[in-house]
Design an enzyme around this catalytic site. Structure first.
Site, PDB file in Angstrom:
ATOM      1  N   CYS A  92       3.826   1.829   1.023  1.00  0.00           N
ATOM      2  CA  CYS A  92       5.007   2.577   1.021  1.00  0.00           C
ATOM      3  C   CYS A  92       4.893   1.713   2.955  1.00  0.00           C
ATOM      4  CB  CYS A  92       4.707   3.856   2.506  1.00  0.00           C
ATOM      5  SG  CYS A  92       4.942   4.953   0.134  1.00  0.00           S
TER       6      CYS A  92
ATOM      7  N   GLU B  48       8.728   7.534   0.432  1.00  0.00           N
ATOM      8  CA  GLU B  48       9.572   6.523   1.527  1.00  0.00           C
ATOM      9  C   GLU B  48      10.339   5.215   0.797  1.00  0.00           C
ATOM     10  OE1 GLU B  48       6.932   7.502   0.902  1.00  0.00           O
ATOM     11  OE2 GLU B  48       5.787   7.459   3.279  1.00  0.00           O
TER      12      GLU B  48
ATOM     13  N   CYS C  62       1.230   5.854   3.347  1.00  0.00           N
ATOM     14  CA  CYS C  62       0.535   4.903   2.509  1.00  0.00           C
ATOM     15  C   CYS C  62       0.891   3.929   2.779  1.00  0.00           C
ATOM     16  CB  CYS C  62       0.063   5.257   1.517  1.00  0.00           C
ATOM     17  SG  CYS C  62       1.671   4.726   0.026  1.00  0.00           S
TER      18      CYS C  62
ATOM     19  N   HIS D  83       6.892   7.912  -4.085  1.00  0.00           N
ATOM     20  CA  HIS D  83       6.727   8.408  -2.412  1.00  0.00           C
ATOM     21  C   HIS D  83       8.236   8.139  -2.058  1.00  0.00           C
ATOM     22  CE1 HIS D  83       2.423   7.667  -2.635  1.00  0.00           C
ATOM     23  NE2 HIS D  83       2.838   8.009  -3.559  1.00  0.00           N
TER      24      HIS D  83
HETATM   25  O1  LIG Z   1       3.581   8.197   1.958  1.00  0.00           O
HETATM   26  C1  LIG Z   1       3.312   9.390   1.696  1.00  0.00           C
HETATM   27  N1  LIG Z   1       4.541   9.208   0.262  1.00  0.00           N
HETATM   28  C2  LIG Z   1       4.756  10.617  -0.835  1.00  0.00           C
HETATM   29  O2  LIG Z   1       5.425  10.581  -1.488  1.00  0.00           O
HETATM   30  N2  LIG Z   1       3.184  11.040  -1.147  1.00  0.00           N
HETATM   31  C3  LIG Z   1       3.979  12.111  -2.420  1.00  0.00           C
HETATM   32  C4  LIG Z   1       2.824  11.054  -3.440  1.00  0.00           C
HETATM   33  C5  LIG Z   1       2.498  12.431  -4.485  1.00  0.00           C
HETATM   34  O3  LIG Z   1       3.498  13.266  -4.952  1.00  0.00           O
HETATM   35  C6  LIG Z   1       2.097  13.611  -3.218  1.00  0.00           C
HETATM   36  C7  LIG Z   1       0.755  13.627  -2.256  1.00  0.00           C
HETATM   37  O4  LIG Z   1       0.311  14.157  -3.183  1.00  0.00           O
HETATM   38  P1  LIG Z   1      -1.324  14.927  -3.232  1.00  0.00           P
HETATM   39  O5  LIG Z   1      -1.397  15.222  -1.539  1.00  0.00           O
HETATM   40  O6  LIG Z   1      -1.570  15.909  -3.959  1.00  0.00           O
HETATM   41  O7  LIG Z   1      -2.333  13.798  -3.314  1.00  0.00           O
HETATM   42  O8  LIG Z   1       2.837  13.208  -2.001  1.00  0.00           O
HETATM   43  C8  LIG Z   1       2.608  10.671  -0.427  1.00  0.00           C
HETATM   44  C9  LIG Z   1       2.468   9.495   0.399  1.00  0.00           C
HETATM   45  C10 LIG Z   1       1.048   9.509   1.096  1.00  0.00           C
HETATM   46  O9  LIG Z   1       0.430   8.970   0.313  1.00  0.00           O
END
Ligand SMILES: O=c1[nH]c(=O)n([C@H]2C[C@H](O)[C@@H](COP(=O)(O)O)O2)cc1CO
Length: 216
Positions: free
Chosen positions: A143, A116, A140, A114
């Site tokens: 994170c 973060e 999430c 992610h």
């Molecule tokens: O806080 C976050 N930070 C973050 O980098 N992500 C990333 C993970 C995935 O690559 C994408 C979320 O994918 P999707 O919306 O298709 O479920 O964003 C997702 C979140 C939230 O879950």
């Protein structure tokens, strides 16, 4: 005349034309002395909070995720950027793992780092304790744990599109347990500050400071 407060503008070109009325010609050079406008501080500059979120938005653009691009920018107490990240596959795995979303099969959520996490890992040794994190999507639960354990005092986010999911409710609960919540319903920017690290930064103050997050 004190040159430190004077801006020089060439006599040619559109800008010199538009300011000529307010200017006078310099006796010794082909430049217009222009003192009244260009020495005034401009008001329309990019304020800190907007700039840091803009950096997070720009970082998000680097993500290869075909569905959701996320960016994060960590700022220390001196308003200096100490880490930037976007959601990406672990180093060395680029192009070798699936970006599929379907959790019942092999899918990206098993692998992706992610934004973060990457921002925290990209600090080049700087301490994130006491820092603020600007992030384009609400963190999430995993994170949130990193944010809390790292001692980040404040999270400013743009989108909360997964707010109904359990991971995000858990995330919010954890962040709220350790901090004060600042909500700006109008432009959906919310800050969560950790009370114990903000020395007396209470809910009332948080309410007063809502304007700091402005519009993005
Ligand atoms: O806080 C976050 N930070 C973050 O980098 N992500 C990333 C993970 C995935 O690559 C994408 C979320 O994918 P999707 O919306 O298709 O479920 O964003 C997702 C979140 C939230 O879950």
């Amino acid at each position: 005349m004190d040159n430190s407060s004077v801006a020089f503008v060439p006599t040619h070109g559109p800008i010199s034309q538009s300011i000529k009325n307010e200017s006078r010609l310099c006796d010794s050079c082909p430049l217009v002395f222009y003192t009244s406008v260009l020495t005034r501080r401009r008001d329309d500059y990019l304020k800190d909070s907007k700039y840091f979120m803009a950096v997070a938005l720009l970082a998000a653009k680097r993500s290869e995720d075909p569905n959701t691009q996320v960016g994060a920018c960590i700022v220390n107490q001196e308003n200096k950027i100490v880490g930037i990240g976007h959601n990406q596959m672990p180093n060395g795995c680029d192009g070798k793992l699936t970006w599929a979303r379907d959790r019942t099969k092999d899918n990206k959520h098993l692998y992706v780092c992610h934004a973060e996490l990457n921002a925290i890992m990209n600090t080049n040794g700087a301490d994130v304790k006491g820092c603020s994190m600007y992030v384009t999507l609400f963190p999430c639960n995993e994170c949130a744990k990193l944010i809390i354990q790292g001692g980040i005092k404040e999270v400013i986010y743009l989108s909360d599109m997964y707010e109904d999911r359990d991971e995000f409710k858990a995330s919010k609960s954890m962040l709220e347990l350790v901090g004060a919540c600042i909500v700006n319903q109008e432009n959906k920017i919310v800050g969560i500050g950790h009370n114990q690290m903000l020395n007396g930064y209470d809910d009332e103050e948080a309410e007063d400071n809502k304007h700091l997050y402005g519009e993005i």
